[in-house]
Design an enzyme around this catalytic site. Sequence first.
Site, PDB file in Angstrom:
ATOM      1  N   LYS A 128      -0.191  -9.416 -43.457  1.00  8.66           N
ATOM      2  CA  LYS A 128       1.176  -9.493 -42.917  1.00  8.66           C
ATOM      3  C   LYS A 128       2.115  -8.902 -43.948  1.00  8.66           C
ATOM      4  CE  LYS A 128       3.006 -11.122 -39.115  1.00  8.66           C
ATOM      5  NZ  LYS A 128       2.364 -11.174 -37.792  1.00  8.66           N
ATOM      6  N   GLY A 160      10.788 -13.142 -22.788  1.00  5.63           N
ATOM      7  CA  GLY A 160      10.632 -11.876 -23.485  1.00  5.63           C
ATOM      8  C   GLY A 160       9.328 -11.210 -23.087  1.00  5.63           C
ATOM      9  N   ASN A 161       8.789 -10.408 -23.984  1.00  2.00           N
ATOM     10  CA  ASN A 161       7.585  -9.637 -23.683  1.00  2.00           C
ATOM     11  C   ASN A 161       6.423 -10.531 -23.237  1.00  2.00           C
ATOM     12  OD1 ASN A 161       4.846  -8.638 -25.233  1.00  2.00           O
ATOM     13  ND2 ASN A 161       5.808  -7.040 -24.022  1.00  2.00           N
ATOM     14  N   GLY A 164      10.979 -19.112 -22.658  1.00  2.00           N
ATOM     15  CA  GLY A 164      11.135 -17.724 -23.106  1.00  2.00           C
ATOM     16  C   GLY A 164      11.048 -16.780 -21.926  1.00  2.00           C
TER      17      GLY A 164
HETATM   18  P1  NAD Z   1      10.692 -11.573 -27.462  1.00  2.00           P
HETATM   19  O1  NAD Z   1      11.711 -11.435 -28.542  1.00  2.00           O
HETATM   20  O2  NAD Z   1      10.392 -10.444 -26.555  1.00  2.00           O
HETATM   21  O3  NAD Z   1      11.086 -12.819 -26.509  1.00  2.00           O
HETATM   22  C1  NAD Z   1      11.466 -14.064 -26.978  1.00  2.00           C
HETATM   23  C2  NAD Z   1      12.109 -14.795 -25.814  1.00  2.00           C
HETATM   24  O4  NAD Z   1      12.459 -16.126 -26.201  1.00  2.00           O
HETATM   25  C3  NAD Z   1      13.394 -14.165 -25.291  1.00  2.00           C
HETATM   26  O5  NAD Z   1      13.382 -14.254 -23.880  1.00  2.00           O
HETATM   27  C4  NAD Z   1      14.494 -15.066 -25.845  1.00  2.00           C
HETATM   28  O6  NAD Z   1      15.624 -15.058 -25.019  1.00  2.00           O
HETATM   29  C5  NAD Z   1      13.789 -16.395 -25.770  1.00  2.00           C
HETATM   30  N1  NAD Z   1      14.339 -17.434 -26.627  1.00  2.00           N
HETATM   31  C6  NAD Z   1      14.770 -17.338 -27.895  1.00  2.00           C
HETATM   32  N2  NAD Z   1      15.142 -18.541 -28.331  1.00  2.00           N
HETATM   33  C7  NAD Z   1      14.906 -19.406 -27.301  1.00  2.00           C
HETATM   34  C8  NAD Z   1      15.061 -20.813 -27.143  1.00  2.00           C
HETATM   35  N3  NAD Z   1      15.511 -21.571 -28.125  1.00  2.00           N
HETATM   36  N4  NAD Z   1      14.711 -21.365 -25.946  1.00  2.00           N
HETATM   37  C9  NAD Z   1      14.236 -20.607 -24.945  1.00  2.00           C
HETATM   38  N5  NAD Z   1      14.047 -19.271 -25.054  1.00  2.00           N
HETATM   39  C10 NAD Z   1      14.387 -18.703 -26.218  1.00  2.00           C
HETATM   40  O7  NAD Z   1       9.389 -12.090 -28.198  1.00  2.00           O
HETATM   41  P2  NAD Z   1       7.881 -11.988 -27.710  1.00  2.00           P
HETATM   42  O8  NAD Z   1       7.293 -10.736 -28.235  1.00  2.00           O
HETATM   43  O9  NAD Z   1       7.781 -12.324 -26.272  1.00  2.00           O
HETATM   44  O10 NAD Z   1       7.234 -13.174 -28.574  1.00  2.00           O
HETATM   45  C11 NAD Z   1       7.337 -14.535 -28.185  1.00  2.00           C
HETATM   46  C12 NAD Z   1       6.418 -15.359 -29.066  1.00  2.00           C
HETATM   47  O11 NAD Z   1       5.082 -14.862 -28.950  1.00  2.00           O
HETATM   48  C13 NAD Z   1       6.727 -15.337 -30.567  1.00  2.00           C
HETATM   49  O12 NAD Z   1       6.354 -16.595 -31.107  1.00  2.00           O
HETATM   50  C14 NAD Z   1       5.783 -14.273 -31.097  1.00  2.00           C
HETATM   51  O13 NAD Z   1       5.507 -14.430 -32.478  1.00  2.00           O
HETATM   52  C15 NAD Z   1       4.569 -14.528 -30.238  1.00  2.00           C
HETATM   53  N6  NAD Z   1       3.634 -13.401 -30.148  1.00  2.00           N
HETATM   54  C16 NAD Z   1       4.039 -12.212 -29.619  1.00  2.00           C
HETATM   55  C17 NAD Z   1       3.131 -11.169 -29.515  1.00  2.00           C
HETATM   56  C18 NAD Z   1       3.503  -9.858 -28.877  1.00  2.00           C
HETATM   57  O14 NAD Z   1       2.621  -9.007 -28.742  1.00  2.00           O
HETATM   58  N7  NAD Z   1       4.744  -9.651 -28.444  1.00  2.00           N
HETATM   59  C19 NAD Z   1       1.811 -11.328 -29.975  1.00  2.00           C
HETATM   60  C20 NAD Z   1       1.413 -12.565 -30.492  1.00  2.00           C
HETATM   61  C21 NAD Z   1       2.344 -13.599 -30.576  1.00  2.00           C
END
Ligand code: NAD
Length: 429
Positions: free
Chosen positions: A108, A222-223, A220
């Site tokens: 990391k 997001g992605n 959430g």
């Molecule tokens: P992202 O930034 O695309 O989405 C995060 C989402 O959480 C957004 O919709 C945001 O509005 C929402 N959010 C933020 N604070 C919030 C709260 N207090 N209550 C409710 N919603 C809230 O991030 P992502 O890529 O979807 O990642 C989400 C999680 O998954 C993270 O913990 C990340 O480390 C983990 N993760 C992501 C990936 C990946 O490939 N994207 C891979 C492994 C793990």
Amino acid sequence: MTQDASFNPFAMARSQFDKIADLLALDQGTRDFLRSPQREYHFTIPVRMDDGQVQVFQGFRVQHNDARGPAKGGIRFHPQETIDTVRALAMWMTWKCAVADIPLGGGKGGVICDPHNLSAREQEAICRGWIRQLARNIGPVADVPAPDVMTNPQHMLWMLDEYEVLSGGHYPGAITGKPVGMGGSLGRTEATGYGVIYCLREALVELGIDPAATTASVQGFGNVAQYAIDLYHQLGGKVVCVSSWDQAEQTTFAFARPEGVDLAELRGMTDRFGGIDKGKTEAAGYTVLPGDKWIDQEVDILIPAALENQITSENVGRISAKVKIIAEGANGPTTPGADKVIAERGIFVIPDFLANAGGVTCSYFEQVQCNMNYFWEKDDVLSRLDNKMTAAYHSISRLAAKRKLYMRDAAYVVAIDRVAAGCRDRGWV
Ligand code: NAD
């Protein structure tokens, strides 16, 4: 990195490791070796800013363990980045790659900076500076960086370009998460959310539950959350509540609809950070609730897919008696205190480093495609991903059933055992 100052993620990662080391009766030498990163790089990156002044940024890379293959892990740009966060995340990457059974280790990296306050040119200078400090210690056969919090495919392409300039050749497998068409893989956008649901689908089969008869609540949007909802809906399930962030009001809120949320409609109301406008959801007929209400919905499945530290000792008691499965899309959404309660209540947990391993598995596929210089169709990527995730899920659930272990412990046992075996086989310990 939203934790309070007293929370130390590396201490937490070590205590999780110690518990499983006891279960596995690991010898002292192996324990000492795996408790600490193999290598750490701390360096400064001087950048001439747009105003002509030089600003110095602190950068890190931690390679926790590379017994099973080159280190793999993202680079975060964050103002509160700390070396202990990077160490913990590197260790968790070692276990995640081992659980997914891909030939990679754990790494990391990060830079203490806030991209919100940096121009594109300044961000490019940080990316190139980061690579200049590390070019001799990373690469396709040593350590393969990827995007993470506040870094994206453009950052990865700047980094790759600097690496290739310094190395005098094309090495697209040196960094993953690149834009599609510039060495990126199709399917990477879907990979993490879909991976969560491939695991959930298998759990439902094992528990004898018809997915089409289930409901879910998701934290959430997001992605990870959006693609998890997408595939879960394709299985016939119904997401009845989602919680997200309203950027304008700087608050979280939840919105519910008993007949199920409309994914396409919600995507149309979402900004590029996954934030949703509360007013628009209300106008579309959703019932708006306080942000933490996603957790006390009467559903079969909870999918935390936003942030770490969300299911805690304070709110775990609000989880409905109807909930049968928690599929952790986010990294570290459940605190150890809450986890204990969930285990005692017999709720089936698909732990984060198994459930969200689809992302790194697809990054591995990206590296494989780059090394071959031949790129697969999207369906091909996703069906390979399904095979890998399904196999990973079953290796954990088989062990959990055989040794009567909680799923999180079983996943740690499989991962740590594989890494320890790699270290022993190499003659390191
Ligand atoms: P992202 O930034 O695309 O989405 C995060 C989402 O959480 C957004 O919709 C945001 O509005 C929402 N959010 C933020 N604070 C919030 C709260 N207090 N209550 C409710 N919603 C809230 O991030 P992502 O890529 O979807 O990642 C989400 C999680 O998954 C993270 O913990 C990340 O480390 C983990 N993760 C992501 C990936 C990946 O490939 N994207 C891979 C492994 C793990």
